[in-house]
Design an enzyme around this catalytic site. Structure first.
Site, PDB file in Angstrom:
ATOM      1  N   PRO A   1       0.793  -1.227   0.000  1.00 35.84           N
ATOM      2  CA  PRO A   1       0.000   0.000   0.000  1.00 35.84           C
ATOM      3  C   PRO A   1       0.825   1.276   0.000  1.00 35.84           C
ATOM      4  CG  PRO A   1      -0.096  -1.086   2.137  1.00 35.84           C
ATOM      5  CD  PRO A   1       0.562  -2.046   1.195  1.00 35.84           C
ATOM      6  N   ASN A   2       0.316   2.226  -0.744  1.00 38.64           N
ATOM      7  CA  ASN A   2       0.840   3.602  -0.836  1.00 38.64           C
ATOM      8  C   ASN A   2       2.146   3.710  -1.610  1.00 38.64           C
ATOM      9  OD1 ASN A   2      -1.281   4.907   0.661  1.00 38.64           O
ATOM     10  ND2 ASN A   2      -0.458   3.889   2.473  1.00 38.64           N
TER      11      ASN A   2
ATOM     12  N   ARG B   1       4.556  11.160  -2.320  1.00 36.37           N
ATOM     13  CA  ARG B   1       4.407  10.820  -0.905  1.00 36.37           C
ATOM     14  C   ARG B   1       5.684  11.130  -0.117  1.00 36.37           C
ATOM     15  NH1 ARG B   1       4.701   4.647   1.276  1.00 36.37           N
ATOM     16  NH2 ARG B   1       3.962   5.117   3.377  1.00 36.37           N
TER      17      ARG B   1
ATOM     18  N   TYR C   1      10.824   9.110   1.350  1.00 37.41           N
ATOM     19  CA  TYR C   1      10.822   8.046   0.343  1.00 37.41           C
ATOM     20  C   TYR C   1      11.524   8.422  -0.964  1.00 37.41           C
ATOM     21  CZ  TYR C   1       7.496   5.933   3.538  1.00 37.41           C
ATOM     22  OH  TYR C   1       6.915   5.385   4.650  1.00 37.41           O
TER      23      TYR C   1
ATOM     24  N   ASN D   1       8.241  -5.365  -0.736  1.00 34.91           N
ATOM     25  CA  ASN D   1       8.071  -4.222   0.149  1.00 34.91           C
ATOM     26  C   ASN D   1       6.581  -4.176   0.462  1.00 34.91           C
ATOM     27  OD1 ASN D   1       7.829  -1.852   1.514  1.00 34.91           O
ATOM     28  ND2 ASN D   1       8.969  -0.604   0.031  1.00 34.91           N
TER      29      ASN D   1
ATOM     30  N   ALA E   1       3.035  -0.617   4.815  1.00 40.21           N
ATOM     31  CA  ALA E   1       2.592  -0.645   6.222  1.00 40.21           C
ATOM     32  C   ALA E   1       2.155  -2.033   6.674  1.00 40.21           C
ATOM     33  CB  ALA E   1       1.465   0.364   6.415  1.00 40.21           C
TER      34      ALA E   1
ATOM     35  N   HIS F   1       4.169  -4.222   9.133  1.00 39.74           N
ATOM     36  CA  HIS F   1       4.114  -4.094  10.595  1.00 39.74           C
ATOM     37  C   HIS F   1       2.846  -4.671  11.207  1.00 39.74           C
ATOM     38  CE1 HIS F   1       7.287  -1.405   9.424  1.00 39.74           C
ATOM     39  NE2 HIS F   1       6.447  -0.583   8.825  1.00 39.74           N
TER      40      HIS F   1
ATOM     41  N   ASP G   1       2.057 -15.545   6.956  1.00 45.19           N
ATOM     42  CA  ASP G   1       1.683 -16.948   6.736  1.00 45.19           C
ATOM     43  C   ASP G   1       1.818 -17.340   5.265  1.00 45.19           C
ATOM     44  OD1 ASP G   1       1.149 -17.269   9.415  1.00 45.19           O
ATOM     45  OD2 ASP G   1      -1.037 -17.154   9.217  1.00 45.19           O
TER      46      ASP G   1
ATOM     47  N   GLU H   1      13.223  -8.914   1.850  1.00 45.48           N
ATOM     48  CA  GLU H   1      12.401  -7.789   2.313  1.00 45.48           C
ATOM     49  C   GLU H   1      13.127  -6.484   1.968  1.00 45.48           C
ATOM     50  OE1 GLU H   1      12.144  -7.669   6.571  1.00 45.48           O
ATOM     51  OE2 GLU H   1      10.452  -6.264   6.561  1.00 45.48           O
TER      52      GLU H   1
ATOM     53  N   HIS I   1      12.809  -2.096   2.068  1.00 44.72           N
ATOM     54  CA  HIS I   1      12.150  -0.837   2.423  1.00 44.72           C
ATOM     55  C   HIS I   1      12.996   0.304   1.894  1.00 44.72           C
ATOM     56  CE1 HIS I   1       9.373  -2.959   4.930  1.00 44.72           C
ATOM     57  NE2 HIS I   1      10.391  -3.571   5.505  1.00 44.72           N
ATOM     58  N   LEU I   2      12.324   1.323   1.391  1.00 42.97           N
ATOM     59  CA  LEU I   2      13.069   2.497   0.919  1.00 42.97           C
ATOM     60  C   LEU I   2      13.706   3.240   2.092  1.00 42.97           C
ATOM     61  CD1 LEU I   2      10.110   2.677  -1.108  1.00 42.97           C
ATOM     62  CD2 LEU I   2      12.031   3.660  -2.321  1.00 42.97           C
ATOM     63  N   SER I   3      12.904   3.450   3.134  1.00 44.73           N
ATOM     64  CA  SER I   3      13.399   4.128   4.327  1.00 44.73           C
ATOM     65  C   SER I   3      14.010   3.081   5.264  1.00 44.73           C
ATOM     66  CB  SER I   3      12.241   4.846   5.028  1.00 44.73           C
ATOM     67  OG  SER I   3      11.329   3.911   5.565  1.00 44.73           O
TER      68      SER I   3
ATOM     69  N   ARG J   1      12.822   5.089  12.512  1.00 47.72           N
ATOM     70  CA  ARG J   1      11.569   5.861  12.481  1.00 47.72           C
ATOM     71  C   ARG J   1      10.709   5.538  13.712  1.00 47.72           C
ATOM     72  NH1 ARG J   1       9.021   5.246   6.721  1.00 47.72           N
ATOM     73  NH2 ARG J   1       7.772   6.998   7.508  1.00 47.72           N
TER      74      ARG J   1
ATOM     75  N   ARG K   1       6.982   1.139  13.578  1.00 50.78           N
ATOM     76  CA  ARG K   1       7.608   0.553  12.378  1.00 50.78           C
ATOM     77  C   ARG K   1       8.750  -0.410  12.734  1.00 50.78           C
ATOM     78  NH1 ARG K   1       5.375   3.841   8.260  1.00 50.78           N
ATOM     79  NH2 ARG K   1       4.954   5.925   9.056  1.00 50.78           N
TER      80      ARG K   1
HETATM   81  C1  DHK Z   1       6.995   1.775   3.239  1.00 49.70           C
HETATM   82  C2  DHK Z   1       5.861   2.063   3.907  1.00 49.70           C
HETATM   83  O1  DHK Z   1       4.744   2.352   3.252  1.00 49.70           O
HETATM   84  C3  DHK Z   1       5.830   2.168   5.369  1.00 49.70           C
HETATM   85  O2  DHK Z   1       4.566   1.872   5.908  1.00 49.70           O
HETATM   86  C4  DHK Z   1       6.901   1.335   6.023  1.00 49.70           C
HETATM   87  C5  DHK Z   1       8.222   1.312   3.933  1.00 49.70           C
HETATM   88  C6  DHK Z   1       8.249   1.620   5.401  1.00 49.70           C
HETATM   89  C7  DHK Z   1       9.459   1.763   3.169  1.00 49.70           C
HETATM   90  O3  DHK Z   1      10.338   2.410   3.735  1.00 49.70           O
HETATM   91  O4  DHK Z   1       9.575   1.421   1.990  1.00 49.70           O
HETATM   92  O5  DHK Z   1       6.931   1.608   7.408  1.00 49.70           O
END
Ligand code: DHK
Length: 150
Positions: free
Chosen positions: A14-15, A22, A27, A78, A81, A84, A91, A102, A104-106, A111, A115
């Site tokens: 998501p997102n 964003r 990011y 990735n 959210a 978490h 599963d 796995e 993550h950009l950040s 943070r 997270r």
């Molecule tokens: C991306 C998200 O959307 C967050 O909810 C995660 C992750 C971190 C990222 O850093 O790519 O906490």
């Protein structure tokens, strides 16, 4: 002997379709399309085909992971959210039986406390975080090494 041309699934939650707009200070300015194009190009150099996917829906992520069984040689994920929160994705990953990386950009550990828990990490071969979109390229390199090791 020529290496088999593996198909790698890169799955985004998501997102992540909002990258570029964003929170760019967190990011970065690359869009998901930019990252997808970089991945396609780099994967080709490594001898991979890539399915690059994104969905905002948890259940759809679970379905895509289930369908990866037998069709993809590795998964780079990735989960946004859902990283978490999602026992369902945890599963589904357990059933997969191919290496999971796995991404993550950040750097979630730098943070907010919410997270700091990942339901993906316990079922991943490893985690790459904090390097922006370049993390996906690092993940493709990790997949190449893992598949070469056999
Ligand atoms: C991306 C998200 O959307 C967050 O909810 C995660 C992750 C971190 C990222 O850093 O790519 O906490």
């Amino acid at each position: 002997m020529a290496k088999p041309r593996h198909n790698i699934l890169i799955l985004n939650g998501p997102n992540l379709n909002m990258l570029g707009i964003r929170e760019p200070e967190v990011y970065g300015l690359q869009t998901l399309t930019d990252i997808a194009n970089d991945c396609q190009e780099y994967a080709d150099e490594l001898g991979f085909d890539v399915d690059f996917r994104q969905t905002n829906a948890e259940g759809e992520l679970v379905t895509i992971i289930q369908q990866a069984r037998g069709n993809h040689a590795a998964l780079i994920i990735n989960a946004g959210a859902y990283t978490h929160t999602s026992i369902a994705i945890h599963d589904a990953l357990k059933i997969l039986e191919v290496p999971v990386i796995e991404v993550h950009l950040s750097n979630p550990m730098a943070r907010e406390a919410f997270r700091h828990t990942s339901y993906i990490s316990p079922v991943a071969k490893g985690t790459i975080c904090g390097f922006g979109g370049h993390g996906y390229i690092l993940a493709l390199n990790a997949v190449r090494s893992l598949l070469d090791e056999g």
